[in-house]
Write a protein that holds these residues in place. Structure first.
Motif, PDB file in Angstrom:
ATOM      1  N   UNK A 149       0.810  -1.144  -0.081  1.00 17.92           N
ATOM      2  CA  UNK A 149       0.042  -0.036  -0.052  1.00 17.92           C
ATOM      3  C   UNK A 149       0.986   1.304  -0.036  1.00 17.92           C
ATOM      4  N   UNK A 150       2.020   1.267   0.794  1.00 22.30           N
ATOM      5  CA  UNK A 150       2.792   2.291   0.822  1.00 22.30           C
ATOM      6  C   UNK A 150       3.431   2.715  -0.630  1.00 22.30           C
ATOM      7  N   UNK A 151       3.914   1.424  -1.142  1.00 17.52           N
ATOM      8  CA  UNK A 151       4.433   1.735  -2.467  1.00 17.52           C
ATOM      9  C   UNK A 151       3.546   2.360  -3.368  1.00 17.52           C
ATOM     10  N   UNK A 152       2.321   1.871  -3.589  1.00 20.20           N
ATOM     11  CA  UNK A 152       1.237   2.241  -4.527  1.00 20.20           C
ATOM     12  C   UNK A 152       1.138   3.901  -4.259  1.00 20.20           C
ATOM     13  N   UNK A 153       0.791   4.123  -2.808  1.00 19.78           N
ATOM     14  CA  UNK A 153       0.561   5.610  -2.609  1.00 19.78           C
ATOM     15  C   UNK A 153       1.792   6.472  -3.182  1.00 19.78           C
ATOM     16  N   UNK A 154       3.052   6.134  -2.895  1.00 16.73           N
ATOM     17  CA  UNK A 154       4.463   6.613  -3.461  1.00 16.73           C
ATOM     18  C   UNK A 154       4.167   6.990  -4.741  1.00 16.73           C
ATOM     19  N   UNK A 155       3.797   5.822  -5.645  1.00 16.65           N
ATOM     20  CA  UNK A 155       3.608   5.860  -6.957  1.00 16.65           C
ATOM     21  C   UNK A 155       2.595   7.044  -7.257  1.00 16.65           C
ATOM     22  N   UNK A 156       1.635   6.989  -6.721  1.00 18.36           N
ATOM     23  CA  UNK A 156       0.548   7.956  -6.938  1.00 18.36           C
ATOM     24  C   UNK A 156       1.023   9.384  -6.658  1.00 18.36           C
ATOM     25  N   UNK A 157       1.591   9.634  -5.532  1.00 11.67           N
ATOM     26  CA  UNK A 157       2.322  10.888  -5.285  1.00 11.67           C
ATOM     27  C   UNK A 157       3.131  11.439  -6.504  1.00 11.67           C
ATOM     28  N   UNK A 158       3.672  10.708  -7.230  1.00  9.29           N
ATOM     29  CA  UNK A 158       4.577  11.220  -8.027  1.00  9.29           C
ATOM     30  C   UNK A 158       4.008  12.200  -9.271  1.00  9.29           C
ATOM     31  N   UNK A 159       2.478  12.189  -8.963  1.00 11.11           N
ATOM     32  CA  UNK A 159       1.882  13.114  -9.909  1.00 11.11           C
ATOM     33  C   UNK A 159       1.774  14.585  -9.238  1.00 11.11           C
ATOM     34  N   UNK A 160       2.185  14.535  -8.104  1.00 11.24           N
ATOM     35  CA  UNK A 160       2.400  16.080  -7.410  1.00 11.24           C
ATOM     36  C   UNK A 160       3.377  16.555  -7.274  1.00 11.24           C
ATOM     37  N   UNK A 161       3.713  17.982  -7.193  1.00  9.84           N
ATOM     38  CA  UNK A 161       4.924  18.389  -6.797  1.00  9.84           C
ATOM     39  C   UNK A 161       5.583  17.656  -5.413  1.00  9.84           C
ATOM     40  N   UNK A 162       6.994  17.825  -5.546  1.00 10.56           N
ATOM     41  CA  UNK A 162       7.582  16.849  -4.541  1.00 10.56           C
ATOM     42  C   UNK A 162       7.251  17.507  -3.147  1.00 10.56           C
ATOM     43  N   UNK A 163       7.223  16.841  -2.174  1.00 10.56           N
ATOM     44  CA  UNK A 163       7.263  17.396  -0.712  1.00 10.56           C
ATOM     45  C   UNK A 163       8.440  16.486  -0.136  1.00 10.56           C
ATOM     46  N   UNK A 164       9.237  17.211   1.091  1.00 12.83           N
ATOM     47  CA  UNK A 164      10.425  16.632   1.706  1.00 12.83           C
ATOM     48  C   UNK A 164       9.879  15.590   2.816  1.00 12.83           C
ATOM     49  N   UNK A 165       8.675  15.546   3.163  1.00 11.76           N
ATOM     50  CA  UNK A 165       7.808  14.619   4.080  1.00 11.76           C
ATOM     51  C   UNK A 165       7.075  13.711   3.443  1.00 11.76           C
ATOM     52  N   UNK A 166       7.027  12.486   3.969  1.00 10.91           N
ATOM     53  CA  UNK A 166       5.616  11.860   3.596  1.00 10.91           C
ATOM     54  C   UNK A 166       5.135  11.179   5.013  1.00 10.91           C
ATOM     55  N   UNK A 167       3.907  11.397   5.190  1.00  9.53           N
ATOM     56  CA  UNK A 167       3.186  11.063   6.432  1.00  9.53           C
ATOM     57  C   UNK A 167       2.469   9.664   6.096  1.00  9.53           C
TER      58      UNK A 167
END
Length: 197
Positions: free
Chosen positions: A81-99
């Motif tokens: 699930x975390x891996x899938x979430x990280x892939x989806x977040x690539x569509x957004x501008x980068x953020x230094x932290x991931x909660x």
């Protein structure tokens, strides 16, 4: 770092894709406390995020503006699930932290400000992990440096692996949280204890 430092910029991955096998398959994300579903309570806890993805089944209702993802294959565990979430977040501008938050902890909102404060005040780490009084780290109530988390997952198949297997090389700082901040819902006894319906 001082109290006037800006709040950390972060994305949020909300995990809502488990089988709920001990609840007879009833989705935990849809359980309600005070009229709010568990996924709604978790999304409330990450209101300050620059971007949010909910990883779970397609029938799960999420607000407009929240990304959706699904672990591959479905029900292959929180690491997937975390891996899938990280892939989806690539569509957004980068953020230094991931909660990273699991949606089956009704009180997790109490942990979030403590994790964000640790990111402001404790340098030199790859992340901050909620630890209740029993001393057990909760990797699904944690704030990770995005770059370190992505690197930990790079080139690996996360299906049916433990989350800790991806974190073992990260420098993680323990953040003391209240017991009810990470108490999760696995059984019908938990449902009753948290006054869920």
């Amino acid at each position: 770092m001082g109290a006037t430092d800006p709040a950390p910029v972060f994305h949020a991955v909300v995990l809502a894709g488990g089988r709920s096998s001990r609840l007879g398959g009833r989705p935990k994300a849809g359980l309600r406390q005070g009229g709010r579903t568990l996924v709604e309570l978790t999304l409330d806890a990450v209101r300050g995020a620059a971007g949010v993805v909910v990883v779970g089944p397609p029938e799960l209702a999420v607000p407009a503006g929240v990304l959706r993802a699904r672990e591959d294959p479905p029900f292959s565990g929180p690491a997937a699930g975390i891996a899938a979430g990280l892939r989806a977040l690539q569509a957004l501008p980068e953020a230094p932290w991931t909660l990273v938050l699991a949606c089956d902890m009704p009180g997790v909102a109490r942990a979030v400000p403590l994790l964000l404060e640790a990111a402001r005040s404790v340098p030199g780490t790859d992340g901050h992990v909620g630890v209740p009084p029993d001393g057990r780290r909760q990797p699904l109530a944690a704030l990770y440096r995005s770059e370190a988390l992505r690197a930990a997952y790079a080139g690996q198949d996360p299906a049916d692996r433990s989350v800790f297997s991806f974190l073992r090389h990260l420098r993680l700082h323990d953040v003391t949280v209240a017991e009810d901040a990470t108490a999760d819902v696995d059984t019908w006894d938990d449902v009753r204890r948290h006054h869920l319906t």
